[in-house]
Design a protein around this motif. Structure first.
Motif: not given
Length: 893
Positions: A172-175, A187-211
């Motif tokens: 999601x481009x918003x993230x 970086x290791x906490x975030x779910x990667x995409x096919x390119x190995x980089x973190x996917x910009x997604x709502x779930x990864x934002x939540x994982x980053x912020x430790x809700x």
């Protein structure tokens, strides 16, 4: 702003202590057990979340029955987790609800700046942005960085095994902006995409912020899949709110349990629940009885409104036999009872007339009756609902449970002037009263009440008697129906099993009676109709006893049922000829100067050594930015240490002045007994002392660590406060002080409600306990299966010939006996009424606790209470399984 009730403050105190201890020790299990001990709760194992990387995740459940204000508590809980666990200025809160209907209702309330929930949320969290899960898909980084964000969602929004099908997991481009300039160790906490980089997604934002995860009605979300789903979000903690915690698969860690008595005392619920039954062939008569009752309640409500100005319109919920019977039932109510059609609404799966009503509590709303079959519209809540009338002979447990929950809330959470407006009412067709009572008991249990509470709550009413004014086990007679001479003789002959008030014209049956006793009681009334009424009440008492686990046979009534006095004198201060209970305010009346106290903190506190988790170093650069360096993986990863480290990384600017830090600390440390001028000077000494001791030139280092610093300073101030209190306390214990014990100032258990959070569930039958049916909050066995020492002590007391009766004194209850120590209240384990009229207080202490300072202080104040009573009171503290000291104390040895 809605003021918190006392029990709600206690719930939040428990959560605060748990989170603070988790933050300090990083051990949720230890923190959990500590709070249980403080609350006098029985031992329960702490069950970690079954996800290896989240094994140290703080996860607890707060058990609050229906009507207890779970949503309000959840608002404050979010702030407590932010302040005391995350130790952050802002946080992301994921607020999970069981359905879309509840989601809409919750989000609407949390957004409304005039709603008590929103006001509580802002009070606890500061600036807040409330979003639904759909709106959160467009969440900007600036919004998250600027305030606390609350995302209201259902667990279904995240519950998926194939994550490709859910937008919350999708790119999601918003993230994209959320993923910029990430700390390397995240970086290791975030779910990667096919390119190995973190996917910009709502779930990864939540994982980053430790809700912070708040789970409303958690029993709907407790499956293994749900925990796996929550684990995918890397929460900082999980706090559940429910009336019915899970007990078997995936059981809840119940940190605090609110009892029915606490809700009743706080005017949150309409109790007791008065029950009226008729045979299935008398459905019309039952409906007529219920409508008559509603009309009577309306008259009382109108009188109440004239006195208080509070509008109240009692509403009846009617359970029809079938969906196709709802409309004909309404027509019959219109034609047979002259009820306007617009006053009767239908709420079923196919017909939903409540959804168009904006405010059912408005004086402009005409609704007085709601007809349903299985359940009311989800999310519908109306404290005006007073009466349940079930015309359905065969009912599902879920249906009756849901409808009973609707009639329990007390309008405005304020006691009404007329006692009948503080009760709820259930009419039911059935040819078996025990079946109805069992059904209602199960319904109450499903709404968070215990079996013992349900037994005290449900009051069956003799058929043909309208329930207004009905009291448990009591029947009312017209003047002259009771023969006073016969009544006096038979009441004595029945040995306290009944109570007859010839002036009021009432007979109360305390316990089941046998046939001979029933005849004796019936002889007290004159007419055959009155005698039949007596026999019906006796049968009702026996049936009720069997419905709640008894055998329906006669027994010796307890001292409480016989209405015997049980007065225990309080320890008081005699001041200007007036007695006041000795409590903590007397210990802080003298002036003292915090600014003159030692401002050094614990030697273990070092602001330069911050929490370490998966990465090794967090620091402040010359530009004032938080920077990190990836170091070796810690061999035993500290969950809370990692959490704090990650919060530091996202903490934002810290370019404060010393005075700004002083102001922040002063605001975040409670000190109502200390003037601001004194606290500010003490804080100034603390900060300058730390900067000098550790060679800190930039106060930003302390700003970064301000939450740990706050906890350390708060502990130091409390130590000084306790020192001052102890000095004053010792003066009160000296001979010749103003402390005294007088029969003019007592607690009388006869007038108090005995409302334990749980009852003794062992096999032994105690014979002398003051309250029926069993002692409260007494464990028979340890987790290892051994008899507890407190049980042995109770057993010994129960068998003493010098003891007339005794009570298990409940800790931290307003209705219990207590003595003030230098720090807090002390509740002796047992209180005994001796046969010679004296009162004995017994506090048992295990051998390993006997020599502790706390036990010494309890013995000291107990001795003062005894010595100032002129021989009326005794205090003893047995230990090491030796109860001979009790016998010696009573015998004067």
């Amino acid at each position: 702003m809605m003021q918190l009730k006392d029990y709600q403050v206690r719930v939040l105190d428990s959560l605060r202590e748990f989170l603070k201890e988790c933050s300090k020790s990083g051990q949720p299990a230890t923190a959990f057990q500590r709070v249980l001990r403080q609350n006098g709760s029985p031992y329960m194992p702490y069950l970690a979340v079954s996800i290896p990387e989240l094994a140290q995740l703080p996860y607890v459940c707060l058990r609050v029955p229906t009507g207890g204000g779970k949503t309000l508590l959840a608002c404050y809980a979010a702030g407590l987790a932010k302040d005391h666990l995350l130790q952050a200025e802002r946080a992301v809160v994921l607020w999970l609800v069981p359905s879309n209907a509840i989601l809409d209702q919750t989000a609407k309330a949390l957004r409304d700046r005039h709603h008590p929930y929103r006001q509580a949320l802002e009070m606890a969290c500061g600036s807040v942005e409330v979003l639904t899960i759909q709106e959160a898909l467009h969440l900007s980084r600036a919004t998250v960085d600027g305030q606390t964000v609350v995302i209201v969602a259902t667990i279904q929004s995240f519950r998926v095994e194939d994550t490709t099908g859910r937008k919350v997991y999708e790119q999601n481009g918003a993230f994209s902006e959320h993923m910029l300039n990430l700390p390397a160790d995240r970086l290791a906490d975030l779910q990667p995409g096919p390119d190995g980089k973190p996917v910009p997604s709502l779930v990864n934002m939540l994982r980053l912020r430790r809700p912070i995860v708040i789970v409303d009605e958690a029993h709907n979300a407790r499956t293994e899949l749900s925990f796996t789903t929550l684990g995918n979000l890397l929460p900082s903690c999980i706090v559940e709110f429910t009336a019915t915690p899970a007990r078997t698969k995936q059981p809840s860690n119940v940190l605090h349990h609110v009892s029915a008595s606490e809700l009743k005392a706080a005017n949150m619920v309409k109790l007791p629940l008065r029950v009226i039954t008729r045979h299935p062939s008398q459905r019309n008569e039952l409906l007529a009885d219920a409508i008559t009752l509603l009309a009577d309640l309306e008259k009382l409500a109108q009188a109440e409104a004239q006195q208080t100005g509070d509008y109240l319109r009692p509403i009846m919920l009617i359970q029809a036999e079938r969906v196709d019977a709802c409309a004909p039932l309404r027509e019959r109510m219109v034609t047979d009872f002259n009820i306007p059609k617009d006053q009767v609404k239908i709420s079923t799966g196919s017909i939903e007339e409540l959804k168009d009503i904006v405010d059912i509590a408005s004086p402009k709303c005409p609704v007085r009756f709601v007809i349903t079959v299985q359940r009311l519209r989800e999310g519908w809540d109306c404290p005006f609902a007073y009466v349940l009338c079930s015309l359905k002979e065969t009912r599902s447990a879920t249906a009756i449970e849901q409808i009973v929950g609707r009639i329990l809330r007390l309008p405005g959470a304020q006691a009404k002037g007329h006692p009948d407006l503080n009760c709820s009412y259930a009419f039911s067709v059935s040819d078996s009263l025990p079946d109805v009572l069992n059904e209602l008991r199960e319904a109450l249990e499903s709404n968070g009440f215990t079996t013992a509470e349900a037994q005290r709550i449900i009051i069956p009413v003799v058929q043909g008697t309208l329930p207004l004014g009905a009291q448990p086990k009591m029947v009312q007679f017209a003047p002259g129906q009771i023969d006073p001479v016969v009544a006096q003789a038979q009441q004595a002959a029945l040995g306290g099993k009944v109570h007859i008030d010839t002036v009021a014209g009432t007979i109360t049956v305390n316990v089941p009676l046998d046939d001979v006793e029933t005849q004796k009681l019936a002889s007290c009334v004159i007419t055959s109709e009155a005698q039949a009424k007596v026999k019906e009440m006796v049968a009702l008492v026996a049936e009720t006893d069997k419905a709640f686990g008894g055998i329906g046979q006669t027994r010796v009534p307890s001292p409480y049922e016989r209405r015997l006095d049980f007065k225990v004198p309080l320890l008081c201060v005699l001041e200007n000829g007036t007695l006041f209970e000795f409590e903590s305010t007397f210990l802080i009346e003298h002036p003292w100067q915090l600014s003159a106290k030692d401002a050094s903190l614990s030697p273990n506190y070092n602001p330069l050594m911050r929490p370490v988790g998966k990465a090794g170093l967090v620091d402040v650069s010359a530009a004032g930015k938080v920077v990190t360096n990836v170091m070796r993986e810690a061999p035993n990863v500290d969950f809370v240490g990692t959490l704090h480290q990650q919060v530091f990384q996202l903490g934002g600017p810290n370019d404060w002045t010393v005075e700004e830090l002083i102001g922040w600390l002063d605001k975040h440390i409670l000190h109502q007994d200390i003037p601001e001028s004194e606290s500010a000077e003490f804080l100034r000494k603390v900060i300058h002392g730390l900067m000098g001791k550790f060679g800190i030139t930039d106060v930003g280092m302390l700003v970064l660590d301000r939450y740990r610093l706050r906890d350390e300073v708060e502990t130091r101030i409390q130590a000084h406060r306790e020192g001052e209190r102890n000095t004053a306390y010792q003066q009160y214990l000296m001979p010749g002080s103003m402390l005294t014990v007088s029969t003019e100032h007592t607690i009388n258990f006869k007038e108090m409600g005995y409302e334990p959070s749980w009852l003794y569930d062992g096999a032994h039958q105690f014979n002398k306990h003051y309250f029926p049916p069993k002692p409260g909050q007494l464990s028979e066995r340890t987790p290892g299966g051994e008899l507890t020492e407190e049980f042995k002590c109770a057993f010994f007391i129960d068998n003493m010939t010098d003891v007339h009766f005794w009570v298990r004194n409940l800790p931290v209850k307003a209705s219990s006996f207590r003595l003030q120590t230098s720090k807090d209240w002390f509740y002796p384990d047992f209180l005994c009424q001796l046969t010679d009229g004296r009162v004995l207080a017994v506090e048992y202490k295990g051998e390993h606790f006997y020599s502790a300072d706390d036990a010494k202080e309890k013995r000291a104040v107990g001795a003062v209470w005894e010595s100032r009573s002129n021989g009326r009171c005794l205090f003893v503290m047995p230990t090491a399984g030796d109860f001979s000291s009790i016998t010696k104390k009573v015998g004067g040895g």
